[in-house]
Write a protein that holds these residues in place. Sequence first.
Motif, PDB file in Angstrom:
ATOM      1  N   PHE A  78       1.844   1.391  -0.396  1.00 36.36           N
ATOM      2  CA  PHE A  78       1.983   1.066   0.407  1.00 36.36           C
ATOM      3  C   PHE A  78       1.538   1.153   1.386  1.00 36.36           C
ATOM      4  N   ALA A  79       0.670   1.181   2.438  1.00 36.81           N
ATOM      5  CA  ALA A  79       0.299   0.940   3.611  1.00 36.81           C
ATOM      6  C   ALA A  79       0.616  -0.659   5.091  1.00 36.81           C
ATOM      7  N   GLU A  96       2.252  -1.799   8.936  1.00 42.07           N
ATOM      8  CA  GLU A  96       2.988  -1.153  10.381  1.00 42.07           C
ATOM      9  C   GLU A  96       3.704  -0.501  10.602  1.00 42.07           C
ATOM     10  N   ARG A  97       4.435  -0.990  10.139  1.00 43.55           N
ATOM     11  CA  ARG A  97       5.682  -0.191  10.262  1.00 43.55           C
ATOM     12  C   ARG A  97       6.253   1.377   8.952  1.00 43.55           C
ATOM     13  N   PHE A  98       5.843   0.671   7.819  1.00 46.99           N
ATOM     14  CA  PHE A  98       6.602   1.288   6.642  1.00 46.99           C
ATOM     15  C   PHE A  98       4.755   1.811   5.870  1.00 46.99           C
ATOM     16  N   SER A  99       4.933   3.510   5.260  1.00 44.00           N
ATOM     17  CA  SER A  99       3.633   3.802   4.511  1.00 44.00           C
ATOM     18  C   SER A  99       3.982   4.819   3.541  1.00 44.00           C
ATOM     19  N   PHE A 100       3.828   5.184   2.673  1.00 49.67           N
ATOM     20  CA  PHE A 100       4.039   5.555   1.277  1.00 49.67           C
ATOM     21  C   PHE A 100       2.990   5.451   0.490  1.00 49.67           C
ATOM     22  N   GLY A 101       2.776   7.196  -0.531  1.00 49.24           N
ATOM     23  CA  GLY A 101       2.333   6.937  -1.077  1.00 49.24           C
ATOM     24  C   GLY A 101       2.238   8.661  -2.244  1.00 49.24           C
ATOM     25  N   GLY A 102       2.031   8.696  -3.312  1.00 47.91           N
ATOM     26  CA  GLY A 102       1.955  10.135  -3.658  1.00 47.91           C
ATOM     27  C   GLY A 102       3.896  10.740  -3.497  1.00 47.91           C
ATOM     28  N   LEU A 103       4.777   9.660  -4.196  1.00 48.17           N
ATOM     29  CA  LEU A 103       6.124   9.851  -3.989  1.00 48.17           C
ATOM     30  C   LEU A 103       6.669   9.465  -5.593  1.00 48.17           C
TER      31      LEU A 103
END
Length: 314
Positions: free
Chosen positions: A167-168, A170-177
């Motif tokens: 997910f990407a 404005e406030r939260f972004s994550f990947g590869g987890l």
Amino acid sequence: MPILPSGPLSYGMQLPVQSQSVIYAESWEAAATPADLVRTARAADDGGFAYIAGCDHVAIPRRLADGMSTVWYDPVATLSFLAGVTSRVLLMSHVAVVGLRHPLVTAKQYATLDHLSGGRLILGVGAGHVREEFEAVGADFDGRGAVLDESIDALRAALGPEEYPEFAGERFSFGGLGQLPRPAQERVPVWVGGSSPAATRRAAVRGDGWLPQGDSRERLPAQIARVHALREEAGVEQPIVIGAITEPLYVGEPGWPVGRRTLAGKPEVLAESLREYAAIGVHQIQVRFRSRSVDELTDQMAAFGADVAPHLDR
């Protein structure tokens, strides 16, 4: 047993004991025990209730404690505990204040609950209203509406089927987890709580269900129409589950003062009144029973399931 817009009128309830605001808590709840929660959850499981629900507050400031109390059980812990003593009833957060936590933290908690319960989670979410609570955990109170919008989008990804969600925003972004276990459900239903213009828009655009906050029967038709109109305008084709919180109920003649707003009387009379909700486009009702003890509460629940519920769809 999913709750569907095309199905019969469903009924669920907010659990007693786990939240004790003076607005709705009965006097016996102050001295209640975990065993009373178990009895209530099992009564719901046996009585055909679609769901049981728990609230979410981390901490209550002194200025609000007289009205809200400081008794607010953690919803994930409570629903997980009750998942182990029930087999059928759905488990709902009503509502999780997801802006208090990073979406990956929320996803880890509720994915585990869904996994352990065999797919019985309904994730109800809301914006929250206690400034001090947000400030204590370093969350954004003034921007909580926008945070909730993005959190719902992030949770869609984080509660999906992928072991490594991405997910990407404005406030939260994550990947590869990676996060295992995944939810048992292919799609965890997200119901949005609140009756403000922003909340109804959020429910219409982002929710699988809408949990109004105490709208009267007179106000509900216009609110429901607005939700459907906004959903159509946003191009969301999936039907939405519309909820309502009913007046307090008492099955039979109480013989004690249950309050002017309480609906009391014979099962068929109560059912006739509650069918009005279905007539205005409601799919699930959240019921609450007046009671003086856990025995009276579970008796009321059993009477409702046996004597009122069969008349709800006539």
